[in-house]
Design an enzyme around this catalytic site. Sequence first.
Site, PDB file in Angstrom:
ATOM      1  N   GLY A  45      -9.472   3.654   4.348  1.00 56.77           N
ATOM      2  CA  GLY A  45      -9.464   3.388   2.916  1.00 56.77           C
ATOM      3  C   GLY A  45      -8.856   2.038   2.624  1.00 56.77           C
ATOM      4  O   GLY A  45      -8.004   1.550   3.358  1.00 56.77           O
ATOM      5  N   VAL A  87      -5.462   1.732   4.349  1.00 52.55           N
ATOM      6  CA  VAL A  87      -5.008   2.974   4.954  1.00 52.55           C
ATOM      7  C   VAL A  87      -5.729   3.150   6.275  1.00 52.55           C
ATOM      8  O   VAL A  87      -6.955   3.020   6.355  1.00 52.55           O
ATOM      9  CB  VAL A  87      -5.301   4.183   4.037  1.00 52.55           C
ATOM     10  CG1 VAL A  87      -4.779   5.456   4.682  1.00 52.55           C
ATOM     11  CG2 VAL A  87      -4.657   3.976   2.682  1.00 52.55           C
ATOM     12  N   LYS A  91      -0.352   3.836   5.709  1.00 49.43           N
ATOM     13  CA  LYS A  91      -0.628   2.906   4.623  1.00 49.43           C
ATOM     14  C   LYS A  91       0.094   1.593   4.886  1.00 49.43           C
ATOM     15  O   LYS A  91       1.276   1.578   5.206  1.00 49.43           O
ATOM     16  CB  LYS A  91      -0.149   3.511   3.303  1.00 49.43           C
ATOM     17  CG  LYS A  91      -0.755   2.831   2.093  1.00 49.43           C
ATOM     18  CD  LYS A  91      -0.644   3.717   0.885  1.00 49.43           C
ATOM     19  CE  LYS A  91       0.321   3.105  -0.113  1.00 49.43           C
ATOM     20  NZ  LYS A  91       0.471   3.942  -1.302  1.00 49.43           N
ATOM     21  N   ASP A 150      -0.668   6.333 -11.877  1.00 48.72           N
ATOM     22  CA  ASP A 150      -2.006   5.976 -11.404  1.00 48.72           C
ATOM     23  C   ASP A 150      -2.778   7.247 -11.064  1.00 48.72           C
ATOM     24  O   ASP A 150      -3.338   7.379  -9.977  1.00 48.72           O
ATOM     25  CB  ASP A 150      -1.919   5.035 -10.199  1.00 48.72           C
ATOM     26  CG  ASP A 150      -3.224   4.282  -9.977  1.00 48.72           C
ATOM     27  OD1 ASP A 150      -4.107   4.337 -10.883  1.00 48.72           O
ATOM     28  OD2 ASP A 150      -3.371   3.658  -8.905  1.00 48.72           O
TER      29      ASP A 150
END
Length: 742
Positions: free
Chosen positions: A430, A437, A451, A548
Site C-alpha cells: 500500500g 506499507v 509502515k 482520517d
Amino acid sequence: MPTSVIIMFFILASSPKLALSSNNFPLAKHKYCKDICGNIQIPFPFGTTKECYLSIEFWVTCNHKSFDPPKLFWEDTEIEITNISLNGQMTLLQPIAHDCYDRNGVNTSYSNTWIDLTERYFTVSSTANKFTIVGCDTYAYVSGNRLGRNFTAGCTAMCSSEVDLTEGECAGAGCCQTTIPKNAWQIQVELQSYSNYTDVSDFSRCGYAFVVEDSAFKFSKDNLTNLSNVTSLPMVVDWAIGSGTCQEAESDASSYACLSANSECYKPMHSVGYRCRCANGFEGNPYVDLGCIDIDECTNKTQNNCTKNEYCKNTQGSYKCSCPKNYKGDGIGKDGCKFFPKEQNMRIAFILIGVASGIITLLLAIILLYMELKRRSQRKTKRRFFLQNGGHVLQEKLARREASPEMVTIFSSSELEKATSNFSNSMIIGRGGFGTVYKGVLADRRTVAIKRSIRVDPTQIEQFINEVVVLSQINHRNVVRLLGCCLETDVPLLVYEFVNNGTLSSHLHNEAKARALDWSMRLKIAAETAGVLSYLHSSASTPVIHRDVKSDNILLDHTFTAKVSDFGASKLVPVDLVQLSTMVQGTFGYLDPEYMQTNQLTEKSDVYSFGVVLLELVTGRRALSFNRSVEEKNLANYFLYVLKQGLLFEIIDENVAGLGNREQISAVCKLAKECLNVRGEDRPSMKEVAMELEGLILGGRHSWTRNIENEEEMENLIGVRSSVGYDSICRDHIALPINGGR
Ligand SMILES: *[C@@H]1O[C@H](CO)[C@@H](O)[C@H](O)[C@H]1NC(C)=O
Ligand SMILES: *[C@@H]1O[C@H](CO)[C@@H](O)[C@H](O)[C@H]1NC(C)=O
C-alpha cells in the site's frame, strides 16, 4: 702505507731463506747468497760460492777489489760477464782478434781468439751472435767444435776506396758478417790478409774479427780504425742444466733443477741439457724454491684483455675479467660490459614490493578503520535516530506499563530489513500520502505490515510517534494492532498485525466483492467501526480523534471484522479540552466542512467522516468520484441533494437494495444525514451512532419487519436528536427500488 710495510715485513720475516730482488722474486738460492754484482744480477743456478751455485759450471766471481763498481767474472777467469738472464742466456765480453800492418805491408800485431765452453755444456748462441769481420783486405775463419764435431766458416771483407763503405751496412765492403753454426762450444777465430793492406793502407791497415752479440754492433767506416782501441765485445752464450733431457732430469728428484712450484722443464732450441721456466702467468726464478711468483696481470693493461683494468681480477697464474655491478658481459675486449642494472632493478623491485605491500597494508588498515568507524557511526546514527524519534520517551512509556501480551515490541532495523527483503518493491502492499506499507515476515513466521514514511519530515515523524503513543494506549479488537516499532531509522517504522482481506474501500468498489458484501455484513462493519470510534472518543483514558476516517482506513480480516487503521493523523485530546485548533488534516470527500472552515477539531469531525463511510456502505459509491457529473462528484453533497429531490432510491447500491433491508437502510440513511450535519453540534456523538447501529442489528435480528410505529420509541430509546423535518424527509423520500430492474 703502513699496511704494505707490514706485509713486506711479514714476507721477509716468514721466508728468511729468500733473498728478494727488485723483481719481488728471489734470484739467489739463499738469503746470504750474493745475487747482484755491480748492476749485474746473479740468478741461481749461478752463484759466487759453492753453497750458492748449482754446480761448478755456474760459478761466477764478483771482483770488488779491483773494480768500482765491481765486475762479475766467469769462474776465476778474466772473462767478464755483463748479463745473466734466466731465459738461458748470458753475455760475456770477448776479446777481438786483429791483424795489423804498416804502410809497407809488414805485420805489426796479430791476435787470435779462442773460447771453450765444452766443460760447461754451454754453447755460443747461433741466433744472438754474428761472426763479424772488419777490414778492407781481410778474410777470417771461425772454426771449432759443436757437440763433438768440428766446423769451419769464413768471411771476406774487401774495399778499394773509402767511398765503397756504407754506414751501418755490413755486407762485404769493409765489413762481413756470417752466422755461426748451432751448438758450438769451442770457437777459434783467425785472421788473414790477401795483400797485407798495401792497396788500402791510406785508410785501412788492420783487420778485426769477432763473434759479437748481433744487436751490439753496427758497422761504421770509423770502425776500420777505432776498433783498435776496443779490447772486447759482448757475445751471448746459451746456458742450460746438465746434458740430459727433461724426462731424465725429472726422474732424479734429488738433482732436478726446476725447484719452484709452478715451474716447468723445457728443452732449449740450440743447446744441450734442459732449462726451467715459470709456468704461464708466473714469473721469477724457477730454479729456487718458491721462485715463481704470480704475475699480477691486472696492474698492467698490456698483460690483460679486460675491457677496463678495473674489471680485471688477478688469480694464481692467471686473471679474470668480470663486469662490475649492474653491468653484464664477459668483460673482455672493447665492449665487454654492457650496462644492465639487474641488481639495481631488483633492488628497486624489492623496494617497490615493500612499498606496495606497505601501502596495501595501510589501505587495509584504513579500510578496516573506516568500516569500524562507519559501523560505529551507523550505530551512533541509529542511536541518534532512536532518540530523535522519541525512542527514549517511548521506551520509558513502555517500561512503565505492565508487561502484557499487547506490549509494543521495539524492533531492530536489521530485523525489519530481513523481514521485508530489504524493503523490496515486491513487498509493497500500500502507498499513501503518509508513506509506504510493506508486507513482511518476521523471524517467528508472523506476517506483519510495516509502515514507513517516504519523506524525512519532522511532522511525519511526529505522526508516527503519535500513532505509536495512541495505539499503545488502545487495545481494541476493531483496531489494527500495533505490534511494535523501529526507531533506529531516519523515520520510525511501525509494525502492525497483518490484516489479510484488504480495505473496506477495495471491497465496496470492486463489483464482484461488492456483490459478496451483503447488507448485514455492511451493517456489522458500520457498527464495529462506529463502536471503535466511540470507544476512541470516550472510553479510552485519553480521548482520541482519528481525523482520517474513511473506507480506505477500514481493513477487513477473513471474517469481515472491521479493523480501523492509520492513526497517523490522530490527536490525543486532553480530557478537559473539548476543542483543539490544528492544521486541517484528512481526506477530501470525508472532511468535516465545519472543521475546514474553523480549524477547530472536535470529535464531531470523525462523526462527519463516518457519515460519509455510511453513505459509501449504502450506495457503494466513492466519497469523491471524479468521473461523475459535478453534482454527483461529492457523495455527501449528492446524498443531501437526492434526499431533497426524493431520488434517494437511485443511489442505493443494488447489491443491498433487497426488500428486507429497507427499513434498516432507511434508518442508516437517516443516521448518515444526521452525521453530515454542517454544524458539528447538530451531529450525534459517535457513541449515539454506535448505539443506533447496534440497535439496528439487534432489532433486525429479532424483527426484520419492524414497523414504523416502533421507530419513534427506538429513537427515544437511543436518544437520537431529530432535526426538523428529518423524519418526513427520510420517510417520504426513501423509496427503494424493488430489485433495481434486475
Ligand atoms: C740481459 O739479457 C736479457 C735477455 O737477453 C735482456 O732482456 C736484458 O735486458 C739484459 N740485461 C742487461 C742489463 O743488458
Ligand atoms: C764503430 O764506430 C762507431 C762510430 O765511430 C762507434 O760509435 C762504435 O762504437 C764503433 N764500434 C765499436 C764496436 O767500437
